[in-house]
Design an enzyme around this catalytic site. Structure first.
Site, PDB file in Angstrom:
ATOM      1  N   LYS A 173       0.843  -1.201   0.000  1.00  0.00           N
ATOM      2  CA  LYS A 173       0.000   0.000   0.000  1.00  0.00           C
ATOM      3  C   LYS A 173       0.879   1.252   0.000  1.00  0.00           C
ATOM      4  CE  LYS A 173      -1.609   2.996   2.587  1.00  0.00           C
ATOM      5  NZ  LYS A 173      -1.792   4.151   1.685  1.00  0.00           N
ATOM      6  N   GLY A 226       6.677   6.021   8.225  1.00  0.00           N
ATOM      7  CA  GLY A 226       5.737   7.135   8.319  1.00  0.00           C
ATOM      8  C   GLY A 226       5.865   7.814   9.669  1.00  0.00           C
ATOM      9  N   SER A 227       4.749   8.321  10.167  1.00  0.00           N
ATOM     10  CA  SER A 227       4.814   9.136  11.388  1.00  0.00           C
ATOM     11  C   SER A 227       4.801   8.276  12.651  1.00  0.00           C
ATOM     12  CB  SER A 227       3.622  10.087  11.422  1.00  0.00           C
ATOM     13  OG  SER A 227       2.449   9.355  11.694  1.00  0.00           O
ATOM     14  N   GLY A 231       2.694   4.852  13.425  1.00  0.00           N
ATOM     15  CA  GLY A 231       3.518   3.688  13.770  1.00  0.00           C
ATOM     16  C   GLY A 231       3.075   3.049  15.079  1.00  0.00           C
ATOM     17  N   GLU A 250       9.614   2.469  10.776  1.00  0.00           N
ATOM     18  CA  GLU A 250      10.571   3.570  10.609  1.00  0.00           C
ATOM     19  C   GLU A 250       9.792   4.860  10.695  1.00  0.00           C
ATOM     20  OE1 GLU A 250      13.634   3.674  10.719  1.00  0.00           O
ATOM     21  OE2 GLU A 250      13.968   1.510  10.651  1.00  0.00           O
ATOM     22  N   CYS A 284      13.035  11.914   6.726  1.00  0.00           N
ATOM     23  CA  CYS A 284      13.071  11.632   8.165  1.00  0.00           C
ATOM     24  C   CYS A 284      14.489  11.760   8.690  1.00  0.00           C
ATOM     25  CB  CYS A 284      12.482  10.264   8.464  1.00  0.00           C
ATOM     26  SG  CYS A 284      13.303   8.944   7.622  1.00  0.00           S
ATOM     27  N   GLN A 331       0.655  19.767   4.459  1.00  0.00           N
ATOM     28  CA  GLN A 331       2.040  19.887   4.937  1.00  0.00           C
ATOM     29  C   GLN A 331       2.463  21.359   5.018  1.00  0.00           C
ATOM     30  OE1 GLN A 331       4.051  17.290   6.122  1.00  0.00           O
ATOM     31  NE2 GLN A 331       5.202  19.057   6.838  1.00  0.00           N
ATOM     32  N   GLU A 383       8.946  16.910  15.227  1.00  0.00           N
ATOM     33  CA  GLU A 383       9.311  16.797  13.814  1.00  0.00           C
ATOM     34  C   GLU A 383       8.377  17.672  12.985  1.00  0.00           C
ATOM     35  OE1 GLU A 383       8.673  13.063  11.628  1.00  0.00           O
ATOM     36  OE2 GLU A 383      10.720  13.318  10.868  1.00  0.00           O
TER      37      GLU A 383
HETATM   38  C1  UN1 Z   1      17.784   9.322   3.041  1.00  0.00           C
HETATM   39  O1  UN1 Z   1      17.998  10.210   3.862  1.00  0.00           O
HETATM   40  O2  UN1 Z   1      18.426   9.257   2.003  1.00  0.00           O
HETATM   41  O3  UN1 Z   1      11.534   8.516   5.087  1.00  0.00           O
HETATM   42  C2  UN1 Z   1      16.775   8.249   3.252  1.00  0.00           C
HETATM   43  C3  UN1 Z   1      12.724   8.833   5.131  1.00  0.00           C
HETATM   44  C4  UN1 Z   1      13.738   7.767   5.415  1.00  0.00           C
HETATM   45  C5  UN1 Z   1      14.695   7.544   4.323  1.00  0.00           C
HETATM   46  C6  UN1 Z   1      15.763   8.573   4.275  1.00  0.00           C
HETATM   47  N1  UN1 Z   1      13.080   6.520   5.748  1.00  0.00           N
HETATM   48  O4  UN1 Z   1      13.036   9.987   4.919  1.00  0.00           O
END
Ligand code: UN1
Length: 482
Positions: A173, A226-227, A231, A250, A284, A331, A383
Site C-alpha cells: 500500500k 511514516g509518522s 507507527g 521507521e 526523516c 504539509q 518533527e
Molecule cells: C535518506 O535520507 O536518504 O523517510 C533516506 C525517510 C527515510 C529515508 C531517508 N526513511 O526519509
C-alpha cells in the site's frame, strides 16, 4: 480525460470503486492520473492471493528470484529519466533528486537480487552425542508494506526488493499522495516475471487498508515508514489480533547536526543546507537542529543565510530549481503553523519563513532558519517535516553532545569537526542509529543498515544484509544419525 490506473491483485490489474487524483504540488492544475482506491474486500483478496502464491514462491530457487529482480532493476535504470520525471511531478522534489532516487531504487533492487543468492545459515555440533544442529533462514510469509510519500520509489523498492529476495509474498500500500511511482514499480516487477499473487498492489486509504494488514490472520509481518502516531497504532494493532505480527517501523526524526568551532566552515554549510533544506526538508533523516558552538555561531549562521539566498525555489521540473514545493496544502499548513509556534516561543526567523506565490499554483515555502532556539522549544523537539531548521547555541562540545541527545528521536545525527577526538567520541555517544562525520545527516547508502533508536524506529533494521533480520525467520533444526 486523465489516464486511470488499477490495482494489481493476483496478477490482474483491477479498477477500484473510486479513484484518487494524483496532483502535481508544483502546479495544482496538473493532474497526473487517477489511481484506483482498493476496497477492504480487495485488500483481503490480495492477502488471499499472496497466501496462495506463497507455497511455491517461498521455495523458488534463489536464481529465479535473483533473475526477476535483476530484470526489474535494469528496466528501472534504463527508464530513470522518465520515472524521475514522474516522481518529481507527483512529489515535488527536483528533477535531479527524482532521477537520483530512481537510480537508488534500481541499485537497491540489484543489491537485493544478490542477497537472494547469499541467504546463509550455520551448522553446529549438537549437545547430544552424534547430533548436529542447523540454523537456517526461511521467509517470514506475507508482508504488508506501507510506504510514505517522501520517497515514492526508493522506500517501496528497498522494502519490496528485500521481501521478494528472501522469498516472501507482498501486499503493498503506497502513500495516497504519490501512487504513480509505486504503480510503475509494481508494473515493472510484475512484468519482470513474478508469478501471480507474489506482489499485489492495493492503493488507497491508509486507515482502511492498514487495518486489513494489521488484523488479517494471513499477514505475518508489517513494514511501515511514516509518522510516530501511525507507527504506534500499527504496533498496537499488530500484537492485539489473533496472530501476533512481526513489525518494522521507521518513523520520525529530529536530527541534530553539531558544528564545532574547528569545523571547515564550507563543509559545515554544505552539510547543513543539504541536510535541512534539500528535498524541501521532507526526509526523516533531515537535519532539523543545528547545534552550534558559540565561537563559530555567527559565522555559520551568516554563511548558511548567504547560501540560502543563492537557492532557487521553484517548480520541481524546471531546470534551475534547487528546492521544489512541499508536498501538499496540509504539509504547508503544518510548516506555517510551526513557523508561527517558533516565533511565539521567542525564536527568531533569521532567513525565510514566508510562503511564495510563483507563476504556477503550488505549495512553495522559503527555506527557514530559526536562531535563538532553546532545546526545550517545540520547534526543537517536534518533527516538522519541512524546510525549517533551528539553530541552538552551545558553549562547547560537551554541551553540544547533551543537546544533540536531548530528544525523543534517534534516527540520524551529524558532527562537523576536524577533531578526531571529538568525532570519535561523538560516534560512540550520539544516541542515534546513524552517525555521520562531516556529512549530511540525510542520504544513506543502500548496502548499509538503516534505522534509528528511541521513538524513531521499532524492530529490525532495513537495507543491506541486515534486512534479513526482518524478512527471514530463523529455524533451528536438530538431527541425529538415527
Ligand atoms: C535518506 O535520507 O536518504 O523517510 C533516506 C525517510 C527515510 C529515508 C531517508 N526513511 O526519509
Amino acid at each position: 480525460m486523465t489516464k486511470r490506473y488499477g490495482n494489481l491483485i493476483n496478477g490482474e490489474w483491477v479498477d477500484g470503486e473510486s479513484f484518487n487524483m494524483n496532483v502535481n504540488p508544483s502546479d495544482t492544475r496538473d493532474i497526473i492520473g487517477e489511481y484506483a482506491r482498493a476496497s477492504t474486500a480487495e485488500a483481503e483478496a490480495a492477502v488471499t492471493a499472496a497466501r496462495a502464491a506463497f507455497s511455491a514462491w517461498s521455495v523458488s530457487t534463489p536464481l529465479m528470484r535473483h533473475d526477476i529482480l535483476m530484470r526489474a532493476s535494469k528496466e528501472i535504470s534504463s527508464r530513470a529519466e522518465e520515472l524521475g520525471h514522474l516522481l518529481s511531478r507527483e512529489e515535488g522534489k527536483t528533477l535531479p533528486e527524482g532521477i537520483g532516487e530512481v537510480g537508488r531504487a534500481a541499485q537497491v533492487i540489484a543489491f537485493m537480487a544478490g542477497e537472494a543468492l547469499r541467504i546463509s545459515g550455520e551448522r553446529l555440533a549438537g549437545l547430544v552425542p552424534g547430533s548436529d544442529a542447523e540454523v537456517t533462514r526461511e521467509p517470514v510469509g506475507i508482508v504488508g508494506v506501507i510506504t510514505p510519500w517522501n520517497f515514492p520509489i526508493a522506500i517501496p523498492a528497498w522494502k519490496i526488493g528485500a521481501a521478494l529476495a528472501y522469498g516472501n509474498c507482498v501486499v503493498f500500500k503506497p502513500a495516497e499522495l504519490v501512487p504513480g511511482s509505486a504503480w510503475e514499480l509494481v508494473s515493472i516487477l510484475h512484468r519482470a516475471g513474478l508469478p501471480a499473487g507474489v506482489l499485489n498492489l492495493v492503493m488507497g486509504s491508509g486507515r482502511q487498508i492498514g487495518a486489513v494488514f494489521t488484523s488479517h490472520p494471513e499477514i505475518d509481518a508489517v513494514t511501515f515508514t511514516g509518522s510516530v502516531p501511525t507507527g504506534r497504532s500499527i504496533a498496537k494493532a499488530c500484537v492485539s489480533g489473533a496472530t501476533m505480527k512481526r513489525m518494522q517501523l521507521e518513523m520520525g526524526g529530529k536530527n541534530p547536526l553539531v558544528i564545532l568551532d574547528d569545523a571547515d566552515l564550507d563543509v559545515a554549510v554544505e552539510c547543513a543546507v543539504n541536510g535541512a533544506f534539500y528535498s524541501a526538508g521532507q526526509r526523516c533523516t533531515a537535519s532539523s537542529r543545528f547545534v552550534v558552538m558559540d565561537s563559530i555561531h555567527d559565522r555559520f549562521v551568516q554563511a548558511v543565510d548567504r547560501r540560502l539566498r543563492t537557492l532557487r525555489i521553484g517548480h520541481a521540473l524546471e531546470k534551475d530549481t534547487d528546492i521544489g514545493p512541499v508536498v501538499d496544502q496540509r504539509q504547508l499548513d503544518i510548516d506555517m503553523q510551526y513557523i508561527q509556534v517558533g516565533k511565539q516561543e521567542g525564536a527568531v526567523v533569521h532567513s525565510g519563513g514566508e510562503r511564495l506565490d510563483l507563476s504556477t499554483p503550488g505549495f512553495y515555502l522559503q527555506p527557514t532558519l530559526f536562531t535563538g532556539v532553546q532545546s526545550s522549544m517545540r520547534i526543537a523537539r517536534e518533527e516538522i517535516f519541512g524546510p525549517v531548521a533551528a539553530v541552538i547555541r552551545v558553549r562547547d562540545y560537551d554541551e553540544a553532545l547533551v543537546v544533540a541527545n536531548d530528544t525523543n528521536f534517534g534516527l540520524s545525527s551529524g558532527i562537523c569537526t576536524t577533531s578526531l577526538k571529538c568525532a570519535t567520541h561523538f560516534k560512540r555517544h550520539s544516541q542515534a542509529g546513524i552517525v555521520k562525520v562531516n556529512q549530511s545527516t540525510s542520504g544513506l547508502d543502500f548496502h548499509l543498515p538503516f534505522g534509528g533508536r528511541k521513538s524513531s524506529s521499532y524492530g529490525p533494521r532495513e537495507q543491506g544484509r541486515y534486512a534479513a533480520e526482518f524478512y527471514t525467520i530463523v529455524k533451528t533444526s536438530y538431527t541425529s544419525a538415527g
